[in-house]
Scaffold this motif. Structure first.
Motif, mmCIF file in Angstrom:
data_model
loop_
_atom_site.group_PDB
_atom_site.id
_atom_site.type_symbol
_atom_site.label_atom_id
_atom_site.label_comp_id
_atom_site.label_asym_id
_atom_site.label_seq_id
_atom_site.Cartn_x
_atom_site.Cartn_y
_atom_site.Cartn_z
ATOM 1 N N PHE A 1 48.477 42.202 36.213
ATOM 2 C CA PHE A 1 48.538 42.771 34.867
ATOM 3 C C PHE A 1 47.598 43.976 34.740
ATOM 4 C CE2 PHE A 1 49.085 38.043 34.131
ATOM 5 C CZ PHE A 1 50.465 38.099 34.069
ATOM 6 N N GLY A 2 47.559 44.804 35.797
ATOM 7 C CA GLY A 2 46.726 45.995 35.761
ATOM 8 C C GLY A 2 45.258 45.765 36.067
ATOM 9 N N GLN B 1 48.772 34.497 43.912
ATOM 10 C CA GLN B 1 48.274 35.872 43.718
ATOM 11 C C GLN B 1 47.630 36.412 44.996
ATOM 12 O OE1 GLN B 1 47.553 33.612 40.900
ATOM 13 N NE2 GLN B 1 49.483 34.456 40.220
ATOM 14 N N VAL B 2 46.886 35.573 45.679
ATOM 15 C CA VAL B 2 46.161 36.037 46.880
ATOM 16 C C VAL B 2 46.610 35.205 48.086
ATOM 17 C CG1 VAL B 2 44.156 37.111 45.797
ATOM 18 C CG2 VAL B 2 44.201 34.645 46.069
ATOM 19 N N HIS B 3 47.845 35.451 48.472
ATOM 20 C CA HIS B 3 48.503 34.643 49.495
ATOM 21 C C HIS B 3 47.823 34.770 50.864
ATOM 22 C CE1 HIS B 3 51.895 32.224 50.631
ATOM 23 N NE2 HIS B 3 52.067 32.973 51.705
#
Lengths: 162, 162
Positions: free
Chosen positions: A37-38, A121-123
């Protein structure tokens, strides 16, 4: 027989040192930057106390494993080594368990506590931590074998003292 | 001398069993219901996998400690006990470390992962978990002493075998 014992012990310790070094290095290099989201998000091992403990524990275990190889067998120090091995094995178990517990929350979250999973999000970061966890688990199993082998040799059933 | 060894071992094991039972019971009874913004919140140990592991590990440790007292000293089984003690010590270390890692997140949260601390909302629950953690840590130290004492007796420097 003593030479075979020594060889098995040295091979196990070298393997444990290699696995411990791999675990510490994989954890230290786990890093990912992403935006959500930026917002810029950065994930690295030093954000989580358990992961810092993991790196320190495995770095110490690696150095210790290599140093212990030079302890002459049969010396007074070699008897102390069985005890420090047990202590080291317990510290590594703690590091693996703490990392596993946090990694589980990272992967699945905890709806009761309101903690969201972060692995989507942080795979890459999560995969790196999982790699470190597996290397750490291998090192732990090798440590367990070192301890069991030392106990087997020390608690010799053929010895008239016991 | 053998009688003194036996007495020390039995006392340490009874103390470890009591501390392990306390840790498991305090964790199982940790429960708090509260409401936040009109929402009913319930906190209990079974919501967190690490806490379930803690309860199972300490319940097993308590039963194991009591059973091992009946193993006759000097028997073949008593040599095996040193090895199972080490295994038990490692399992308990794992339980304490996993619980400690999650409790730390519960108390401080983790701003990087977006996990909020929950202890302000469920204060009694957190204190209960902290109590279980402390009892578990005491049991772990007693286990460590049991292992070190057994190793000291087994790896007797006066024994001609070593």
């Amino acid at each position: 027989m003593a030479k075979v014992h020594r060889l098995i012990s040295v091979v196990l310790r070298l393997a444990a040192a290699a696995a411990a070094a791999a675990a510490a290095i994989i954890m230290v290099t786990s890093h990912e930057a992403t935006s959500l989201f930026g917002l810029e998000l950065e994930a690295k091992y030093s954000h989580i106390p358990s992961f810092i403990f993991f790196v320190v524990a495995y770095a110490v275990a690696c150095a210790y494993s290599l140093l212990v190889i030079f302890v002459p067998p049969g010396s007074a120090a070699s008897r102390l080594v069985v005890m420090t091995d047990v202590l080291m094995g317990m510290v590594l178990t703690g590091a693996v368990a703490a990392t596993g517990a946090i990694a589980e929350v990272g992967r699945n979250g905890n709806s009761h506590a309101g903690w969201l999973p972060i692995c989507e999000q942080v795979h890459d970061y999560c995969n790196h931590v999982m790699g470190a966890f597996i290397a750490g688990f291998v090192a732990l199993i090798l440590y367990f074998l070192i301890i069991m082998y030392s106990l087997h040799v020390v608690a010799d059933p053929m010895c008239p003292c016991h």
